[in-house]
Design an enzyme around this catalytic site. Structure first.
Site, PDB file in Angstrom:
ATOM      1  N   SER A 149       0.863  -1.193   0.000  1.00  0.00           N
ATOM      2  CA  SER A 149       0.000   0.000   0.000  1.00  0.00           C
ATOM      3  C   SER A 149       0.891   1.232   0.000  1.00  0.00           C
ATOM      4  O   SER A 149       2.054   1.164   0.386  1.00  0.00           O
ATOM      5  CB  SER A 149      -0.848   0.003   1.272  1.00  0.00           C
ATOM      6  OG  SER A 149      -1.532   1.219   1.418  1.00  0.00           O
ATOM      7  N   TYR A 162      -1.995   0.000  11.007  1.00  0.00           N
ATOM      8  CA  TYR A 162      -2.103  -0.408   9.596  1.00  0.00           C
ATOM      9  C   TYR A 162      -0.787  -0.104   8.886  1.00  0.00           C
ATOM     10  O   TYR A 162      -0.256  -0.921   8.136  1.00  0.00           O
ATOM     11  CB  TYR A 162      -3.275   0.311   8.922  1.00  0.00           C
ATOM     12  CG  TYR A 162      -3.460  -0.062   7.464  1.00  0.00           C
ATOM     13  CD1 TYR A 162      -3.847  -1.350   7.109  1.00  0.00           C
ATOM     14  CD2 TYR A 162      -3.232   0.859   6.447  1.00  0.00           C
ATOM     15  CE1 TYR A 162      -4.012  -1.703   5.767  1.00  0.00           C
ATOM     16  CE2 TYR A 162      -3.391   0.513   5.112  1.00  0.00           C
ATOM     17  CZ  TYR A 162      -3.782  -0.768   4.772  1.00  0.00           C
ATOM     18  OH  TYR A 162      -3.930  -1.122   3.457  1.00  0.00           O
TER      19      TYR A 162
HETATM   20  N1  LIG Z   1      -8.746   0.133  -0.964  1.00  0.00           N
HETATM   21  C1  LIG Z   1      -7.668   0.837  -0.729  1.00  0.00           C
HETATM   22  O1  LIG Z   1      -7.701   2.096  -0.691  1.00  0.00           O
HETATM   23  C2  LIG Z   1      -6.335   0.128  -0.554  1.00  0.00           C
HETATM   24  C3  LIG Z   1      -5.174   0.905  -0.661  1.00  0.00           C
HETATM   25  C4  LIG Z   1      -3.947   0.288  -0.494  1.00  0.00           C
HETATM   26  C5  LIG Z   1      -3.866  -1.067  -0.229  1.00  0.00           C
HETATM   27  N2  LIG Z   1      -5.025  -1.803  -0.121  1.00  0.00           N
HETATM   28  C6  LIG Z   1      -4.866  -3.228   0.168  1.00  0.00           C
HETATM   29  O2  LIG Z   1      -5.476  -3.978  -0.880  1.00  0.00           O
HETATM   30  C7  LIG Z   1      -5.834  -5.269  -0.388  1.00  0.00           C
HETATM   31  C8  LIG Z   1      -7.243  -5.592  -0.829  1.00  0.00           C
HETATM   32  O3  LIG Z   1      -8.147  -4.706  -0.194  1.00  0.00           O
HETATM   33  P1  LIG Z   1      -9.457  -4.106  -0.908  1.00  0.00           P
HETATM   34  O4  LIG Z   1      -9.242  -2.657  -1.050  1.00  0.00           O
HETATM   35  O5  LIG Z   1      -9.811  -4.905  -2.077  1.00  0.00           O
HETATM   36  O6  LIG Z   1     -10.490  -4.292   0.305  1.00  0.00           O
HETATM   37  P2  LIG Z   1     -11.767  -5.245   0.474  1.00  0.00           P
HETATM   38  O7  LIG Z   1     -12.714  -5.045  -0.646  1.00  0.00           O
HETATM   39  O8  LIG Z   1     -12.252  -4.990   1.870  1.00  0.00           O
HETATM   40  O9  LIG Z   1     -11.167  -6.730   0.365  1.00  0.00           O
HETATM   41  C9  LIG Z   1     -10.416  -7.307   1.406  1.00  0.00           C
HETATM   42  C10 LIG Z   1     -10.294  -8.795   1.139  1.00  0.00           C
HETATM   43  O10 LIG Z   1      -9.475  -9.372   2.180  1.00  0.00           O
HETATM   44  C11 LIG Z   1     -10.092 -10.551   2.638  1.00  0.00           C
HETATM   45  N3  LIG Z   1      -9.762 -10.866   4.035  1.00  0.00           N
HETATM   46  C12 LIG Z   1      -9.840 -10.068   5.107  1.00  0.00           C
HETATM   47  N4  LIG Z   1      -9.513 -10.751   6.219  1.00  0.00           N
HETATM   48  C13 LIG Z   1      -9.224 -12.016   5.819  1.00  0.00           C
HETATM   49  C14 LIG Z   1      -8.818 -13.217   6.491  1.00  0.00           C
HETATM   50  N5  LIG Z   1      -8.650 -13.278   7.816  1.00  0.00           N
HETATM   51  N6  LIG Z   1      -8.604 -14.346   5.740  1.00  0.00           N
HETATM   52  C15 LIG Z   1      -8.776 -14.334   4.416  1.00  0.00           C
HETATM   53  N7  LIG Z   1      -9.158 -13.228   3.712  1.00  0.00           N
HETATM   54  C16 LIG Z   1      -9.384 -12.096   4.429  1.00  0.00           C
HETATM   55  C17 LIG Z   1     -11.590 -10.302   2.494  1.00  0.00           C
HETATM   56  O11 LIG Z   1     -12.275 -11.540   2.342  1.00  0.00           O
HETATM   57  P3  LIG Z   1     -13.191 -12.234   3.446  1.00  0.00           P
HETATM   58  O12 LIG Z   1     -13.649 -11.171   4.404  1.00  0.00           O
HETATM   59  O13 LIG Z   1     -14.316 -12.843   2.647  1.00  0.00           O
HETATM   60  O14 LIG Z   1     -12.309 -13.265   4.048  1.00  0.00           O
HETATM   61  C18 LIG Z   1     -11.638  -9.505   1.195  1.00  0.00           C
HETATM   62  O15 LIG Z   1     -11.750 -10.377   0.087  1.00  0.00           O
HETATM   63  C19 LIG Z   1      -5.626  -5.230   1.117  1.00  0.00           C
HETATM   64  O16 LIG Z   1      -4.402  -5.851   1.437  1.00  0.00           O
HETATM   65  C20 LIG Z   1      -5.544  -3.732   1.429  1.00  0.00           C
HETATM   66  O17 LIG Z   1      -4.798  -3.469   2.590  1.00  0.00           O
HETATM   67  C21 LIG Z   1      -6.243  -1.239  -0.279  1.00  0.00           C
END
Ligand SMILES: NC(=O)c1ccc[n+]([C@@H]2O[C@H](COP(=O)([O-])OP(=O)(O)OC[C@H]3O[C@@H](n4cnc5c(N)ncnc54)[C@H](OP(=O)(O)O)[C@@H]3O)[C@@H](O)[C@H]2O)c1
Length: 292
Positions: A149, A162
């Site tokens: 990130s 985080y």
């Molecule tokens: N959105 C942003 O602005 C942003 C920016 C920088 C980095 N990121 C990173 O991008 C990645 C994806 O996030 P996103 O933005 O797509 O958010 P999201 O839509 O909330 O997706 C998060 C995913 O992580 C999974 N997850 C959470 N806890 C888990 C666990 N204990 N075991 C297995 N899976 C788990 C969730 O699946 P389940 O709950 O179904 O298990 C979900 O599929 C993350 O690493 C996040 O930190 C996001």
């Protein structure tokens, strides 16, 4: 002439690539879901993993194989990797994408929540990596793609824990890249900026709940409002942009060490690197004081 099955057409250019066996975590929503969709459409053999199987049901129509995975559970992690290796005899790409943000001031975030965030964002990713590496070494090739990130490059107001998890993912991936290279294994980081997914509302909700009834209640509520406003606005980039970067990291013959994409991913990193710490702190605190 008919193309052999193991070849597929990639993107609108007519680049031909070999289909790969890919495990992607956090595939039930947001970036992971979009990446699983795109990779399957490109003809790869995709295993989509997360806890909420029902959300991944539509992916099955694209030929994606859906696996239940909790990255905090050792048995679940082992079963996931074993299932794929048994079924396919190989694993070419691991996309460690599962993650979430528990925002809140350092003083008030319970230690068990801090540990849990590290379990999901760092140790789950690390354990999956340990389990796929022997197979990748045996194959003489492989690719590990970690979703880091911009929060692994710049520190965000009330995002301390985080930030800790994502700074750790950066260091972990940089170390792993050097170690894995002699075995033909590439390590890539995806560094998204602000992306319109459930991540923002989830982080804001945790911040509001953690701050309630504490000395940080007012500051936490304001910052949570700002985050909610931001993630409802048109400012964040589409998850499609990050899914494309993941596809690039999968398909490229010589992938880059990092793909930095999305709103604030470049401006944030440059500002954090150039501004004196006092200026950065003041800017962040000022943003946290904005009433929305
Ligand atoms: N959105 C942003 O602005 C942003 C920016 C920088 C980095 N990121 C990173 O991008 C990645 C994806 O996030 P996103 O933005 O797509 O958010 P999201 O839509 O909330 O997706 C998060 C995913 O992580 C999974 N997850 C959470 N806890 C888990 C666990 N204990 N075991 C297995 N899976 C788990 C969730 O699946 P389940 O709950 O179904 O298990 C979900 O599929 C993350 O690493 C996040 O930190 C996001």
């Amino acid at each position: 002439m008919e193309q052999p099955q193991y070849l597929l057409e990639w993107s609108d250019k007519t680049l031909m690539k070999e289909a790969k066996v890919i495990l992607i975590t956090g595939a039930s929503s947001g970036i992971g879901y979009d990446a699983a969709t795109k990779l399957a459409q490109q003809g790869h053999c995709v295993y989509a993993a997360a806890r909420r199987l029902e959300l991944m049901e539509p992916l099955k129509a694209l030929g994606v194989k859906v696996i239940r995975l909790d990255v905090t559970d050792e048995t679940s992690i082992q079963q996931c990797v074993e299932t794929i290796i048994q079924a396919e005899g190989r694993i070419d790409v691991l996309v460690n994408n599962a993650g979430y943000g528990f925002f809140g001031a350092i003083e008030i975030v319970p230690m068990e929540e801090a540990r849990r965030q590290l379990e999901v964002n760092l140790f789950g990713l690390a354990r999956l990596t340990q389990l796929v590496l022997p197979q990748m070494r045996k194959q003489g090739c492989g690719r590990i793609i970690n979703t880091s990130s911009i929060a692994g490059k710049m520190v965000i107001y009330m995002g301390g824990w985080y930030n800790v998890t994502k700074y750790a993912v950066e260091a972990f991936s940089d170390a792993l890249r050097m170690e894995a290279k002699p075995f033909g294994i590439d390590v890539v980081m995806i560094e998204p900026g602000s992306i319109k997914t459930n991540w923002g509302p989830i982080a804001a909700q945790h911040l509001r709940e953690a701050s309630a009834g504490t000395a940080y209640e007012e500051a936490g509520a304001r910052w949570a409002n700002s985050m909610e406003w931001l993630y409802k606005s048109r400012i964040p980039s589409s998850p499609d942009l990050i899914a494309k970067a993941i596809c690039r990291a999968v398909n490229s013959r010589h992938p880059k060490a990092r793909y930095c994409r999305g709103r604030f991913s470049v401006s944030g990193r440059v500002a954090h690197a150039l501004l004196p710490a006092r200026w950065w702190d003041a800017m962040m605190r000022r943003m946290g004081r904005v009433k929305i």
